[in-house]
Design an enzyme around this catalytic site. Structure first.
Site, mmCIF file in Angstrom:
data_model
loop_
_atom_site.group_PDB
_atom_site.id
_atom_site.type_symbol
_atom_site.label_atom_id
_atom_site.label_comp_id
_atom_site.label_asym_id
_atom_site.label_seq_id
_atom_site.Cartn_x
_atom_site.Cartn_y
_atom_site.Cartn_z
ATOM 1 N N GLN A 1 76.755 63.503 69.931
ATOM 2 C CA GLN A 1 76.153 64.009 68.683
ATOM 3 C C GLN A 1 75.124 65.037 69.138
ATOM 4 O OE1 GLN A 1 76.390 64.027 65.314
ATOM 5 N NE2 GLN A 1 74.584 65.320 65.411
ATOM 6 N N TYR B 1 74.954 59.163 61.886
ATOM 7 C CA TYR B 1 74.978 59.919 60.625
ATOM 8 C C TYR B 1 76.142 59.455 59.757
ATOM 9 C CZ TYR B 1 71.505 62.919 62.714
ATOM 10 O OH TYR B 1 70.356 63.374 63.291
ATOM 11 N N GLY C 1 78.225 61.717 58.466
ATOM 12 C CA GLY C 1 79.272 62.541 59.031
ATOM 13 C C GLY C 1 78.661 63.685 59.808
ATOM 14 N N GLU D 1 79.926 67.591 61.072
ATOM 15 C CA GLU D 1 80.974 68.573 60.811
ATOM 16 C C GLU D 1 81.533 69.237 62.065
ATOM 17 O OE1 GLU D 1 77.694 68.682 60.099
ATOM 18 O OE2 GLU D 1 76.877 70.705 60.284
ATOM 19 N N HIS E 1 81.770 66.864 51.822
ATOM 20 C CA HIS E 1 80.585 67.505 52.400
ATOM 21 C C HIS E 1 80.896 68.099 53.785
ATOM 22 C CE1 HIS E 1 76.204 67.994 53.132
ATOM 23 N NE2 HIS E 1 76.569 67.783 54.391
ATOM 24 N N GLU E 2 81.411 67.262 54.669
ATOM 25 C CA GLU E 2 81.666 67.749 56.041
ATOM 26 C C GLU E 2 82.714 68.859 56.045
ATOM 27 O OE1 GLU E 2 79.377 66.883 57.816
ATOM 28 O OE2 GLU E 2 78.786 65.064 56.751
ATOM 29 N N HIS F 1 81.280 72.228 55.306
ATOM 30 C CA HIS F 1 80.623 72.865 56.456
ATOM 31 C C HIS F 1 81.576 73.785 57.227
ATOM 32 C CE1 HIS F 1 76.567 71.326 56.740
ATOM 33 N NE2 HIS F 1 76.946 70.063 56.669
ATOM 34 N N GLU G 1 72.805 73.245 55.073
ATOM 35 C CA GLU G 1 72.945 72.019 54.272
ATOM 36 C C GLU G 1 72.863 72.263 52.763
ATOM 37 O OE1 GLU G 1 74.187 69.472 55.505
ATOM 38 O OE2 GLU G 1 73.799 69.709 57.648
ATOM 39 N N ASP H 1 64.518 67.288 64.683
ATOM 40 C CA ASP H 1 64.842 65.931 64.207
ATOM 41 C C ASP H 1 63.705 65.360 63.345
ATOM 42 O OD1 ASP H 1 67.363 65.733 65.289
ATOM 43 O OD2 ASP H 1 66.759 64.553 67.036
ATOM 44 N N TYR I 1 68.691 69.917 52.024
ATOM 45 C CA TYR I 1 69.913 69.704 51.240
ATOM 46 C C TYR I 1 69.650 70.002 49.771
ATOM 47 C CZ TYR I 1 71.714 66.970 55.234
ATOM 48 O OH TYR I 1 72.144 66.562 56.473
ATOM 49 N N ARG J 1 73.811 53.716 61.124
ATOM 50 C CA ARG J 1 73.669 54.964 60.374
ATOM 51 C C ARG J 1 72.229 55.083 59.897
ATOM 52 N NH1 ARG J 1 77.116 56.508 54.929
ATOM 53 N NH2 ARG J 1 76.059 58.479 54.490
ATOM 54 N N MET J 2 71.548 56.140 60.313
ATOM 55 C CA MET J 2 70.106 56.235 60.096
ATOM 56 C C MET J 2 69.705 56.209 58.630
ATOM 57 S SD MET J 2 68.714 58.636 63.138
ATOM 58 C CE MET J 2 69.772 60.044 62.947
ATOM 59 N N LYS J 3 70.570 56.754 57.781
ATOM 60 C CA LYS J 3 70.279 56.755 56.341
ATOM 61 C C LYS J 3 70.012 55.342 55.821
ATOM 62 C CE LYS J 3 72.697 57.592 51.985
ATOM 63 N NZ LYS J 3 73.969 58.022 51.365
HETATM 64 N N1 BES Z 1 75.171 68.087 59.724
HETATM 65 C C1 BES Z 1 74.817 66.912 59.034
HETATM 66 C C2 BES Z 1 74.345 65.815 59.941
HETATM 67 C C3 BES Z 1 73.168 66.207 60.816
HETATM 68 C C4 BES Z 1 72.127 66.965 60.341
HETATM 69 C C5 BES Z 1 73.131 65.768 62.114
HETATM 70 C C6 BES Z 1 71.071 67.311 61.179
HETATM 71 C C7 BES Z 1 72.067 66.102 62.936
HETATM 72 C C8 BES Z 1 71.035 66.874 62.473
HETATM 73 C C9 BES Z 1 75.965 66.386 58.171
HETATM 74 O O1 BES Z 1 76.730 67.387 57.603
HETATM 75 C C10 BES Z 1 75.384 65.618 57.022
HETATM 76 O O2 BES Z 1 74.677 66.209 56.251
HETATM 77 N N2 BES Z 1 75.682 64.338 56.901
HETATM 78 C C11 BES Z 1 75.237 63.527 55.803
HETATM 79 C C12 BES Z 1 76.362 63.367 54.827
HETATM 80 C C13 BES Z 1 76.026 63.511 53.418
HETATM 81 C C14 BES Z 1 74.989 64.455 52.987
HETATM 82 C C15 BES Z 1 77.242 63.517 52.520
HETATM 83 C C16 BES Z 1 74.830 62.180 56.357
HETATM 84 O O3 BES Z 1 74.937 61.978 57.562
HETATM 85 O O4 BES Z 1 74.385 61.321 55.608
HETATM 86 ZN ZN ZN Z 2 75.735 68.456 56.099
#
Ligand code: BES
Ligand code: ZN
Length: 615
Positions: free
Chosen positions: A134, A271, A273, A275, A299-300, A303, A322, A379, A387, A570-572
């Protein structure tokens, strides 16, 4: 205007530009490292240059050659958080237009932040090891020496030796036998090759290797996953992927990357996803069985245009990646499922936006659209803000100019910067010049307050989104609120939410989380029993229900939270749950982290440590 220096790279990217990267590496699962050679073809951009500077972070540099001859080089002191500059001296000064080929023999170390190495026990069938990368935003430099800035784009050739199948962000060009010379044969006998003919930035370099099988999910798409998970993944994706691609093509222009594949990773993928070109990397939490999380794929996929073909020139303009992607993703949802879904997704986004602004504080630099990242770690700036502020800016322009005209700008923008990188200022110039001959459009554009949009911190004015899909969620939350203040005869039953999408359940639960007084504990139990949220396999729902419980300091949910924190990385989901568990029971939060830290990806491990104040 002269191209600007990217503050997050130590490379001299204004003096040299990588045009091609040929990377040849061997994966060693037993050593949790990879090693090999990378050959960078650089174009000289100025005169009388004597040194190439590359980004590295915790790499073990062994040999450097310039144009086929051994070169003098040094690795400078580490500068946090950017790593150590690799300075390569050129025997003879070079001038604008000259080509320089720098070849580095190197290996990664245990401090590599881009890679996660997993033992067989950490995988689902427990039979083989696994590794994945990643790189976004600035982790590519911990994987290989490069100009680690999105302002530089290069074509790639990959050649990867591994005992297990390999995926990479290019088009597969074959598999050959490894012919041992002097090196030991331990890492395997097959070499997988890939080519990426479209120039891409370093952060889109991606590799994965493990017990991976694949199946078709569309005419130009495969899903890759563990053999046991493959068919479930195929079922989840097969109806939507091609529809999404065609819809995006109708909005922008033809998909250029030949294949659009998806790799479903182990649950520690940090994450939703990523892209990576030709092959999106995705969390297994999107495979919920009811296709309710396939918006991540829309979403991905988006990108492929915003981010991958047209890239932000530095992480200070991350909204161009984003914000545009979120906008296109929602336009796809609108076209496929109806306009209500565009608005519903925007409503969910606005809530996340508001919470991010509250978390940083409304005056914080990182709540601006265009941010200052000098000396900072991208980060640390990551949040919903690029976004959603980005989406809202584009949606504002869409309404201001009018959908029909605005839609003619979309393909123009993506053609103008195709295979290039740009800043917010380039975006502004391109928009204004595209409409310059249209008197009506230019006169409305003259009203755009660019400085406010780019540099004012905090939330902009909230648009009137269509609340059709959200209204039922708000109404049900209202009934629970009345029950919570004990003046209601409302009797919850499973039929309250029957036929709801998981997105609607999310909106309902987030509304509950926002109550001025937390839900009372017996009501949490009632909700659990009537709606079955605790048994949900859908991470979006389960994590929100646990949030409701933790906000109410319901001890009965602490253990469950700890268990879930060992299930996904998944960090979210992980970050908010750790933050809340830490407020409820710090000891349990620390114990849970200690137990699972080996399961998390290094990026996730790092941010959770910061969140828990243990770094
Ligand atoms: N490119 C991002 C993930 C990312 C951003 C990784 C910054 C490292 C640094 C990816 O496209 C993304 O936005 N993923 C989201 C998905 C969502 C918005 C549908 C996620 O991981 O939650
Ligand atoms: Zn994204």
């Amino acid at each position: 205007m002269a191209p600007a220096k990217d503050p997050n790279t130590l490379s001299n990217h204004l003096e040299f530009s990588t045009t091609h990267t040929a990377i040849s590496l061997t994966l060693s699962f037993s050593k949790s490292s990879l090693y090999g050679e990378v050959e960078l073809t650089l174009k000289t951009l100025a005169d009388d240059l004597k040194q190439v500077v590359l980004d590295t972070s915790f790499l073990d540099i062994k040999v450097v050659a310039v144009n086929g001859k051994g070169a003098k080089w040094t690795v400078g002191d580490r500068v946090e958080p950017y790593g150590s500059p690799l300075r390569v001296d050129l025997e003879k000064a070079v001038n604008s237009g000259d080509e320089v080929i720098v070849k580095v023999t190197w290996g990664t170390t245990e401090k590599c932040t881009a890679l996660q190495w997993m033992t067989p026990e950490q995988t689902s069938n427990k039979r083989h090891p696994y590794m994945f990368s990643q790189c976004q935003a600035i982790h590519a430099r911990s994987l290989y020496p490069c100009q680690d800035t999105p302002s530089i784009k290069s074509t790639f050739d990959f050649s990867i030796r591994s005992p297990l199948p390999v995926c990479a962000s290019g088009l597969p060009t074959g598999v050959r036998h490894f012919v041992p010379a002097t090196s030991p044969s331990e890492p395997g006998t097959l070499v997988y090759t890939f080519r990426q003919p479209i120039p891409i930035p370093s952060y889109l370099m991606a590799i994965a290797s493990g017990d991976i099988a694949n199946a078709a999910v569309g005419p130009r798409s495969l899903v890759y996953a563990g053999p046991e998970e493959l068919l479930r993944c195929k079922r989840e994706l097969e109806d939507d992927v091609e529809t999404f691609i065609k819809t995006a093509e109708s909005l922008i222009y033809a998909y250029e990357w030949t294949t659009y594949n998806v790799l479903i990773l182990p649950p520690s993928f940090p994450y939703g996803g990523m892209e990576n070109p030709c092959i999106t990397f995705a969390t297994p939490t999107i495979i919920s069985g009811d296709k309710s999380n396939v918006d991540v794929i829309a979403h991905e996929l988006s990108h492929s245009w915003s981010g991958n073909l047209v890239s932000n020139a530095s992480w200070e303009h991350f909204w161009l990646n984003e914000g545009w992607t979120t906008y296109i993703e929602r336009r796809i949802q609108g076209k496929v499922h109806g306009d209500k879904h565009f608005h519903f997704s925007a409503i969910i986004g606005w809530k996340a936006f508001k919470e991010s602004v509250e978390l940083f504080g409304a005056d914080h630099e990182f709540t601006k659209l265009v941010i200052d990242l000098k000396g900072k770690d991208p980060d640390d700036a990551f949040s919903s803000i690029p976004y959603e502020k980005g989406f809202n800016f584009l949606y504002y322009l869409d309404r201001l100019i009018g959908r029909e005209k605005w839609d003619t700008f979309i393909p123009h923008y993506f053609s103008s910067y195709r295979r290039k990188s740009l800043t917010s200022f380039d975006f502004k110039d391109t928009l204004l010049s595209f409409f310059s001959k249209d008197v009506e459009a230019s006169s409305v554009l003259a009203n755009v307050d660019w400085d406010t949009w780019f540099y004012k911190p905090g939330l902009p004015e909230k648009p009137d989104f269509d609340t059709t899909l959200a209204d039922a969620c708000y109404a049900l939350a209202g009934s629970w609120q009345a029950l919570n203040s004990s003046n209601s005869s409302f009797k919850p039953s499973p039929s309250d939410i029957s036929g709801w999408t998981s997105g609607q359940i999310v909106v309902f639960l987030e509304r509950i989380t926002d109550f001025p007084t937390p839900l009372r504990k017996h009501l949490i139990e009632l909700m659990r029993d009537e709606y079955g949220f605790l048994k949900s396999e859908n991470a979006e729902i389960l994590s929100r229900f646990l949030t409701v419980g933790l906000k109410a300091k319901d001890e009965k949910l602490y253990r469950k939270t700890a268990e879930v924190l060992g299930r996904w990385g998944r960090m979210k989901f992980v970050r908010p749950l750790y933050r809340l568990l830490n407020e409820c029971d710090r000891k349990l939060a620390l114990e849970t982290f200690e137990k699972n830290k080996g399961f998390y990806h290094p990026i996730c491990r790092g941010v959770v440590m910061k969140d828990l104040g243990i770094s």
